[in-house]
Design an enzyme around this catalytic site. Structure first.
Site, PDB file in Angstrom:
ATOM      1  N   SER A 110      -1.741 -14.164 -22.401  1.00 14.30           N
ATOM      2  CA  SER A 110      -1.494 -14.531 -23.796  1.00 14.30           C
ATOM      3  C   SER A 110      -1.235 -16.019 -23.964  1.00 14.30           C
ATOM      4  O   SER A 110      -1.544 -16.590 -25.016  1.00 14.30           O
ATOM      5  CB  SER A 110      -0.302 -13.736 -24.343  1.00 14.30           C
ATOM      6  OG  SER A 110      -0.584 -12.362 -24.361  1.00 14.30           O
ATOM      7  N   HIS A 356      -6.719 -11.141 -26.072  1.00  8.62           N
ATOM      8  CA  HIS A 356      -7.309 -10.389 -24.963  1.00  8.62           C
ATOM      9  C   HIS A 356      -7.107  -8.908 -25.233  1.00  8.62           C
ATOM     10  O   HIS A 356      -6.438  -8.525 -26.201  1.00  8.62           O
ATOM     11  CB  HIS A 356      -6.634 -10.754 -23.632  1.00  8.62           C
ATOM     12  CG  HIS A 356      -5.135 -10.592 -23.683  1.00  8.62           C
ATOM     13  ND1 HIS A 356      -4.522  -9.360 -23.611  1.00  8.62           N
ATOM     14  CD2 HIS A 356      -4.141 -11.494 -23.842  1.00  8.62           C
ATOM     15  CE1 HIS A 356      -3.214  -9.512 -23.721  1.00  8.62           C
ATOM     16  NE2 HIS A 356      -2.949 -10.802 -23.868  1.00  8.62           N
TER      17      HIS A 356
END
Length: 538
Positions: A110, A356
């Site tokens: 992240s 993601h």
């Protein structure tokens, strides 16, 4: 014959000449129209400037892949008895997909993912607002503030976590959350750049020896109380649901606003109690209303980041019951923002994507050696009244005399509505000492019965969706011109910078002296409870 030949020869030469000239003229005219036309905002892509007041609301669905949408869509249809073509709000605004790799890995985390959005460049896993050489990079939020826009961050995890951190701070490792907190409040070369913060993460703003009115779970090692200092510096502080309600959904806000509603993460929406914590939708409405009010007399609008943070955590934990509720909570927040944009007289764009995918989620699972049935069962998720995280904490904290009965009747039967458990299931849950292992067991019991598959407790490299909306057709057409189709995640950040006329290179020059290194020897082989590689002291 000679004259006929000469006339034909001259005619052929003229025809060849016209074949060359006419297409050339057409191309020149088309090129002229392309450069001068502003119908699709193409001038901005070739160095021109946008004009007029504008707002950007950038949504990040942390860890949400395409299958998360499919799973949630079918779950919602089942729960509410909807037709198979009844879709989520997000589904109606799909425009493309994004490639997610980091500079050092095909599978991003992240931190690198958010830095790609914030700085429009690739960096390494764990990087917060720094490039692959650990040099601070200017962010869209900083550029917006320097250009006169108001700015905000809304999350359901810690406000110092990777995604909000990458837009508002610069550190080498995502675990440096104490330093991120300081920078978010303005303790770095640019001074305060964030006008509004709503989320969790209070623990990184005060220490254990701070005034108990702020709580008793402060974790800062330097003894500082950043909350007290922020209040003295003029921040409006909100620390609980009662104080949040006094904001009147943004109608009673004094900026800058620091709303730290939990010491760590706000609970999963499946576990969240309305009387204790606001929803992501309420947080989003509050932020937009407050920023609209603050900019009503300005020729600049605002930049707001909204993150559906804990979709990622549900993926890490392989908890499908929690994940579908997190996606639905995000969908409601997106819908609320869209409605407010439609009411606004200011051009507003909404862009939503994921950093993601998490968990390698599959909306089907083979549970026998024989060829599988083509099914999955949303009713299993609907029956679950709490997340595996919540249930595992109840088992871990049980102090009674009959743990077996508690696990059987309170946890499995009431909280998860699982009645076909085995003696070995119960024995494991009673005797296992590691809470994460208990959590994994409970979540697998749900996933197995729902026939939902997971391939990892980490992230995957699958492409993620891009969604967009604007209350102005011209603005939406421009977004599609730039982001429709498949793109690198950095292109999303680049587009937002162009849209707001931000020179990220210039911002980068202004934050070069930011303290970003931990100053001690760190190792990358340190992980948090969700499996994120965060770095830490050796």
């Amino acid at each position: 014959m000679a004259k006929v030949f000469q006339r034909g020869h001259r005619y052929n030469k003229a025809r060849q000449f016209m074949r060359f000239v006419i297409p050339t003229l057409i191309l020149l005219l088309a090129g002229f129209n392309l450069v001068t036309s502003s119908d699709k905002g193409l001038e901005s892509f070739f160095g021109g400037k946008h004009s007029g007041k504008r707002n950007v609301i950038f949504f990040v669905t942390d860890g949400m892949g395409p299958t998360s949408l499919s799973l949630t869509r079918s779950f919602r249809q089942y729960v509410h008895e909807l037709a198979y073509n009844d879709v989520l709000v997000l589904d109606q605004h799909l425009i493309g997909s994004s490639r997610t790799r980091a500079s050092d890995s095909l599978v991003t985390d992240s931190a690198a993912g958010a830095t790609a959005f914030a700085c429009a460049l690739k960096s390494y896993n764990g990087a917060i607002g720094v490039d692959s050489d650990k040099v601070p990079c200017g962010t869209i939020l900083e550029g917006a503030k320097l250009a006169g826009y108001h700015t905000g961050l809304v999350v359901t995890t810690r406000i110092t976590d990777a995604t909000p951190g990458a837009f508002s701070a610069h550190v080498d490792f995502r675990s440096q959350e104490d330093l991120i907190a300081e920078q978010q409040l303005g303790e770095y070369p640019l001074g305060r750049q964030v006008d509004l913060m709503i989320g969790g993460g209070r623990t990184h703003f005060y220490s254990s020896n701070s005034d108990p009115k702020y709580g008793d779970r402060g974790s800062r090692k330097d003894g500082k109380n950043l909350i007290s200092k922020a209040e003295k510096d003029g921040w409006q502080y909100v620390g609980n649901r009662e104080q949040f309600d006094q904001l009147q959904l943004g109608q009673n806000v004094s900026l800058p606003l620091l709303a730290l509603l939990a010491d760590h993460d706000i609970p999963f929406d499946l576990d969240r109690k309305d009387e204790e914590y606001p929803s992501l939708e309420e947080e989003t409405i509050t932020a937009i209303n407050a920023l609209n009010e603050a900019t009503k007399d300005s020729d600049k609008g605002f930049f707001l980041l909204v993150e559906g943070s804990r979709i990622d955590h549900a993926g890490h934990q392989n908890d499908p019951s929690a994940q579908v509720r997190e996606v639905l909570a995000f969908d409601r927040a997106f819908q609320a923002a869209k409605k407010l944009a439609d009411k606004s007289q200011v051009e507003t764009i909404l862009i939503s994507t994921s950093d993601h995918e998490t968990g390698g989620l599959a909306a089907s699972r083979q549970i026998t050696k024989s060829y599988p049935d083509y099914v999955w069962y949303p009713e299993v998720l609907s029956n679950a009244q709490h997340s595996g995280e919540y249930c595992s904490k109840q088992i871990e904290g049980y102090k009674g005399d009959d743990k077996k009965s508690f696990v059987q009747h309170e946890v499995l039967e009431k909280m998860l509505e699982i009645h076909d458990y085995t003696d070995s299931d119960v024995d494991y849950l009673i005797n296992e000492k590691d809470r994460n292992s208990i959590q994994d067991k409970l979540n697998d019991m749900i996933s197995f019965r729902a026939e939902i598959g997971w391939s990892t407790h980490g992230h995957s490299a699958v492409d993620v969706n891009i969604y967009a909306y604007s209350n102005r057709k011209k603005a939406l057409d421009e977004i599609k011109d730039y982001l429709q189709g498949n793109h690198e995640n950095t292109e999303i950040g680049d587009y937002m910078a162009r849209y707001l006329n931000i020179d990220l290179a210039q911002v980068t020059k202004e934050i070069r002296d930011t303290k970003h290194s931990p100053g001690k020897k760190f190792t990358a082989k340190v992980f948090d409870e969700y499996g994120h590689k965060v770095g830490g002291l050796e």
